[in-house]
Enzyme design. Structure first.
Site, PDB file in Angstrom:
ATOM      1  CD  GLU A   1       1.393  -1.719   3.611  1.00  0.00           C
ATOM      2  OE1 GLU A   1       1.873  -0.813   2.893  1.00  0.00           O
ATOM      3  OE2 GLU A   1       0.586  -2.579   3.198  1.00  0.00           O
TER       4      GLU A   1
ATOM      5  NE  ARG B   1     -20.359  20.287  14.838  1.00  0.00           N
ATOM      6  CZ  ARG B   1     -20.750  19.008  14.926  1.00  0.00           C
ATOM      7  NH1 ARG B   1     -19.866  18.033  14.817  1.00  0.00           N
ATOM      8  NH2 ARG B   1     -22.023  18.714  15.114  1.00  0.00           N
TER       9      ARG B   1
ATOM     10  CG  HIS C   1      -1.939  -1.110   1.183  1.00  0.00           C
ATOM     11  ND1 HIS C   1      -1.683  -2.319   1.799  1.00  0.00           N
ATOM     12  CD2 HIS C   1      -3.159  -1.214   0.606  1.00  0.00           C
ATOM     13  CE1 HIS C   1      -2.719  -3.117   1.610  1.00  0.00           C
ATOM     14  NE2 HIS C   1      -3.622  -2.487   0.892  1.00  0.00           N
TER      15      HIS C   1
END
Length: 257
Positions: free
Chosen positions: A84, A227, A8
């Site tokens: 990875e 928020r 990936h």
């Protein structure tokens, strides 16, 4: 495994050359990963653009080798990249992201340094049980706090709510989904009363992975939404928030023993 390019991320240990880095800065946005590399790293070069997961390697002015990598959006993508990165020898990871404040005193443009996460993420449940703590490395966290203080950047330290979705999971009603589940109605106010500082989508899984994989992890996010007052991201102040998060991280690493 040193000559193996991971599926990936698209690079392996041999791609580092003679000075293999042990630290990675992780950004959801590939443009942010590139910005960090181009602005702060000397002798910077591209490692990979595989799957849009752009990664770069270079040196800080003190000679420390650093990877600036892209995690993609959300915990599932991050979990692949982190796995990875650890395989190629990375032992410290700092997430540099964006977030929405859920406390009225936390201003847009400031940064939140996460000490731990309330982790409501499916990817994390594949890493460790729900009860497993999602905690940042204390030494990296203190280094970030010290850097923010020295740079006089407005910053807050505390618990972050890490959730899987930007809209539903953060109780946004202004979206294509007009049928927010009853279990999510009032969740922001509940978290606010629990002294949770902000919403984001990655660091809970990162912290659990750090505990299980035995590496050090931290997270610093620029505040791009407030928020308490509105659901939307304030784009004119996004660059300020992101620059503050990046500057804090680079300063912390420059002084890290």
């Amino acid at each position: 495994m040193t000559n193996k390019r991971l599926y990936h991320i698209g690079f392996g240990q041999d791609d580092f050359g003679s000075s293999a880095p042990s630290i990675a800065l992780l950004s959801g946005d590939p443009e942010r990963a590139c910005l960090i590399a181009q602005t702060y790293l000397q002798d910077m070069r591209l490692l990979s653009e595989n799957r849009g997961l752009n990664s770069y390697v270079g040196n800080l002015p003190n000679g420390r080798s650093i990877v600036s990598a892209t995690s993609g959006m959300g915990a599932p993508s991050l979990s692949i990249v982190v796995n990875e990165l650890v395989q190629v020898g990375i032992r410290k990871i700092i997430r540099i992201g964006t977030c929405g404040s859920i406390q009225s005193y936390i201003n847009i443009g400031s940064i939140v340094i996460s000490s731990a996460a309330l982790c409501r993420q499916g990817a994390a449940n594949d890493i460790a049980p729900v009860e497993y703590p999602a905690a940042a490395d204390p030494f990296l966290t203190v280094a970030l706090i010290k850097a923010a203080r020295e740079l006089e950047i407005e910053h807050y330290v505390g618990i972050t709510a890490s959730v899987d979705t930007f809209y539903e999971g953060q109780e946004r009603s202004n979206s294509a989904n007009l049928n927010l589940m009853r279990s999510l109605h009032g969740i922001t106010e509940e978290y606010r009363r629990l002294n949770v500082l902000n919403y984001e989508m990655e660091c809970g899984t990162l912290f659990k992975m750090a505990g299980v994989y035995n590496f050090a992890a931290a997270a610093v996010c620029g505040v791009v939404a407030q928020r308490t007052f509105a659901e939307n991201v304030i784009l004119p102040k996004k660059d300020i928030a992101v620059d503050n998060a990046i500057a804090t991280t680079i300063h912390a690493l420059a002084n890290l023993e």
